[in-house]
Design a protein around this motif. Sequence first.
Motif, PDB file in Angstrom:
ATOM      1  N   MET A   1       0.921  -1.050   0.345  1.00  0.00           N
ATOM      2  CA  MET A   1      -0.003  -0.103  -0.393  1.00  0.00           C
ATOM      3  C   MET A   1       0.214   1.661  -0.266  1.00  0.00           C
ATOM      4  SD  MET A   1      -2.376   1.610   3.173  1.00  0.00           S
ATOM      5  CE  MET A   1      -3.055  -0.143   2.306  1.00  0.00           C
ATOM      6  N   ALA A   2       0.734   2.334  -0.833  1.00  0.00           N
ATOM      7  CA  ALA A   2       1.500   3.086  -0.542  1.00  0.00           C
ATOM      8  C   ALA A   2       0.384   4.521  -0.336  1.00  0.00           C
ATOM      9  CB  ALA A   2       1.893   3.489  -2.292  1.00  0.00           C
ATOM     10  N   LEU A   3       1.086   5.421   0.812  1.00  0.00           N
ATOM     11  CA  LEU A   3       0.383   6.912   0.889  1.00  0.00           C
ATOM     12  C   LEU A   3       1.050   8.132   0.913  1.00  0.00           C
ATOM     13  CD1 LEU A   3      -1.133   4.606   4.442  1.00  0.00           C
ATOM     14  CD2 LEU A   3      -2.276   5.092   2.386  1.00  0.00           C
ATOM     15  N   SER A   4       0.324   9.272   0.788  1.00  0.00           N
ATOM     16  CA  SER A   4       0.799   9.954   0.713  1.00  0.00           C
ATOM     17  C   SER A   4       0.793  10.960   1.822  1.00  0.00           C
ATOM     18  CB  SER A   4      -0.155  11.329   0.275  1.00  0.00           C
ATOM     19  OG  SER A   4       0.435  12.429   0.112  1.00  0.00           O
TER      20      SER A   4
ATOM     21  N   GLN B   1      -2.895  12.573   6.651  1.00  0.00           N
ATOM     22  CA  GLN B   1      -2.816  13.920   7.419  1.00  0.00           C
ATOM     23  C   GLN B   1      -4.017  14.828   7.601  1.00  0.00           C
ATOM     24  OE1 GLN B   1      -1.197  12.281  10.506  1.00  0.00           O
ATOM     25  NE2 GLN B   1       0.278  14.611  11.577  1.00  0.00           N
ATOM     26  N   LYS B   2      -4.055  14.797   6.457  1.00  0.00           N
ATOM     27  CA  LYS B   2      -5.218  15.637   6.363  1.00  0.00           C
ATOM     28  C   LYS B   2      -6.596  15.159   6.494  1.00  0.00           C
ATOM     29  CE  LYS B   2      -5.331  17.762   2.533  1.00  0.00           C
ATOM     30  NZ  LYS B   2      -5.268  18.244   0.808  1.00  0.00           N
ATOM     31  N   GLY B   3      -6.902  13.821   5.813  1.00  0.00           N
ATOM     32  CA  GLY B   3      -7.403  12.903   6.418  1.00  0.00           C
ATOM     33  C   GLY B   3      -8.058  13.357   7.918  1.00  0.00           C
TER      34      GLY B   3
ATOM     35  N   LEU C   1      -7.867   8.853   3.602  1.00  0.00           N
ATOM     36  CA  LEU C   1      -7.663   9.141   2.018  1.00  0.00           C
ATOM     37  C   LEU C   1      -6.824   7.250   3.907  1.00  0.00           C
ATOM     38  CD1 LEU C   1      -4.808   8.612   0.494  1.00  0.00           C
ATOM     39  CD2 LEU C   1      -3.576   9.635   1.349  1.00  0.00           C
ATOM     40  N   GLY C   2      -6.490   7.202   4.737  1.00  0.00           N
ATOM     41  CA  GLY C   2      -5.693   6.078   5.232  1.00  0.00           C
ATOM     42  C   GLY C   2      -7.201   4.789   5.027  1.00  0.00           C
ATOM     43  N   ILE C   3      -8.286   5.140   5.508  1.00  0.00           N
ATOM     44  CA  ILE C   3      -9.738   4.171   5.707  1.00  0.00           C
ATOM     45  C   ILE C   3     -10.008   3.976   4.385  1.00  0.00           C
ATOM     46  CG2 ILE C   3     -11.937   4.425   5.969  1.00  0.00           C
ATOM     47  CD1 ILE C   3     -11.735   6.622   8.626  1.00  0.00           C
ATOM     48  N   HIS C   4      -9.843   4.537   2.982  1.00  0.00           N
ATOM     49  CA  HIS C   4     -10.254   4.369   1.583  1.00  0.00           C
ATOM     50  C   HIS C   4      -9.572   3.411   1.224  1.00  0.00           C
ATOM     51  CE1 HIS C   4     -11.576   5.289  -1.952  1.00  0.00           C
ATOM     52  NE2 HIS C   4     -10.622   5.401  -2.254  1.00  0.00           N
ATOM     53  N   GLU C   5      -7.548   3.834   1.724  1.00  0.00           N
ATOM     54  CA  GLU C   5      -7.228   2.495   1.285  1.00  0.00           C
ATOM     55  C   GLU C   5      -7.135   0.707   1.730  1.00  0.00           C
ATOM     56  OE1 GLU C   5      -5.700   2.590  -2.089  1.00  0.00           O
ATOM     57  OE2 GLU C   5      -6.461   4.523  -2.168  1.00  0.00           O
ATOM     58  N   ILE C   6      -7.156   1.437   2.870  1.00  0.00           N
ATOM     59  CA  ILE C   6      -7.305   0.408   4.116  1.00  0.00           C
ATOM     60  C   ILE C   6      -8.073  -0.315   3.997  1.00  0.00           C
ATOM     61  CG2 ILE C   6      -7.279  -0.906   6.004  1.00  0.00           C
ATOM     62  CD1 ILE C   6      -5.458   2.006   7.117  1.00  0.00           C
ATOM     63  N   THR C   7      -9.401  -0.514   3.486  1.00  0.00           N
ATOM     64  CA  THR C   7     -10.423  -0.852   3.044  1.00  0.00           C
ATOM     65  C   THR C   7      -9.941  -1.614   1.876  1.00  0.00           C
ATOM     66  OG1 THR C   7     -12.041   1.006   3.848  1.00  0.00           O
ATOM     67  CG2 THR C   7     -13.217  -0.396   2.962  1.00  0.00           C
ATOM     68  N   HIS C   8      -9.316  -0.824   0.325  1.00  0.00           N
ATOM     69  CA  HIS C   8      -9.285  -1.545  -0.763  1.00  0.00           C
ATOM     70  C   HIS C   8      -8.811  -3.066   0.326  1.00  0.00           C
ATOM     71  CE1 HIS C   8     -10.386   1.032  -3.457  1.00  0.00           C
ATOM     72  NE2 HIS C   8      -9.910   1.625  -3.304  1.00  0.00           N
ATOM     73  N   ALA C   9      -7.723  -2.951   0.573  1.00  0.00           N
ATOM     74  CA  ALA C   9      -6.660  -4.118   0.845  1.00  0.00           C
ATOM     75  C   ALA C   9      -8.112  -4.856   1.550  1.00  0.00           C
ATOM     76  CB  ALA C   9      -5.817  -3.433   2.196  1.00  0.00           C
ATOM     77  N   ILE C  10      -8.570  -4.728   2.679  1.00  0.00           N
ATOM     78  CA  ILE C  10      -9.393  -5.332   3.499  1.00  0.00           C
ATOM     79  C   ILE C  10     -10.595  -5.812   2.296  1.00  0.00           C
ATOM     80  CG2 ILE C  10     -11.642  -5.989   5.012  1.00  0.00           C
ATOM     81  CD1 ILE C  10     -10.278  -3.673   6.404  1.00  0.00           C
ATOM     82  N   HIS C  11     -10.819  -5.175   1.503  1.00  0.00           N
ATOM     83  CA  HIS C  11     -11.907  -5.848   0.013  1.00  0.00           C
ATOM     84  C   HIS C  11     -11.171  -6.802  -0.738  1.00  0.00           C
ATOM     85  CE1 HIS C  11     -15.607  -4.485  -2.956  1.00  0.00           C
ATOM     86  NE2 HIS C  11     -15.233  -6.031  -3.203  1.00  0.00           N
ATOM     87  N   TYR C  12     -10.304  -6.762  -0.853  1.00  0.00           N
ATOM     88  CA  TYR C  12      -9.231  -7.598  -1.683  1.00  0.00           C
ATOM     89  C   TYR C  12      -9.254  -8.622  -1.331  1.00  0.00           C
ATOM     90  CZ  TYR C  12      -6.206  -9.917  -4.790  1.00  0.00           C
ATOM     91  OH  TYR C  12      -5.248 -10.398  -5.600  1.00  0.00           O
TER      92      TYR C  12
END
Length: 287
Positions: A169-172, A177-179, A189-200
């Motif tokens: 997973m790559a994050l800015s 921090q803005k999220g 952003l963190g919740i969004h990308e982690i959800t993708h990982a959980i979904h997959y």
Amino acid sequence: MNFYIAILLLEEKPSNSILQNILGVIVTVGIVSICVYYVLRYLESVYVKYKKKPYFIHFYPSIKELPSNLQVFIEENDFYNKLDKKRKRYFAHRAAVFLDDIRFVGREGLVINDFMRMQITMMVIQLTFGMRHYLLEYLNTIIIYPASFYSILNKTENIGEFNPRSKAMALSWKDFQKGNLHEDDGRNLGIHEITHAIHYNSIKNNNISSEIFYDTFLELEEYLGSIEIRKQIVDAKILREYAFTDKFEFIAVLIEVFMESPDDLKQKFPEIYAYVVQMLNFRYFED
């Protein structure tokens, strides 16, 4: 000579017989254990069908302690502070195990410190706290950039992405921090990308946590098949337009809203709220 060979054969027979008995016991125990596992697994699937949750979430033969220099970070976490004493120990244990399991990598000169690692770790643990299987098989590396970055995978400038092939997973960091700082806006952003990982992971695995997430997601998809419901969601503007890119982005944006504005989602769309609660087995907003 033949008599001597016969005596040797007789002497070897008991030892062979003992070895065969031991092997027989091992094989029998193995077969019985496998049968018991699948019977219990089937019974739990039946239980999940009616109760919409697993038999249990937390079971640890031993509890792993966080080092004191990391413990201070979770004691500042709002979700952690709402937990009872027992669940706080479980949260800290999961964080410690996750940190041992995941490799953090800084890019473009970014030096990763304990604060960064713990902020991301705590978000993963919070999102998966209702799941028994919280370690994600298709995630073993988290790459952090100072700001947006060029994605070789998508050939675009990104602020975050999940790549199951490389289990990364790559994050800015700027946008992560803005999220966290601007809560209640439905963008994280963190919740969004982690959800993708959980979904997959839920698609590729068949453990009980994955089964609950994926089966509930399919139920939600069916519910959202109604043109009227979709129109209500669009008109309510509770989800940003990016949610309607595809079903993966929809669930990621939906869970952003669920985690940041649960009361708002529950009030406007109680059925959808209930699906997300079931999907993550996240009932802590109900306490």
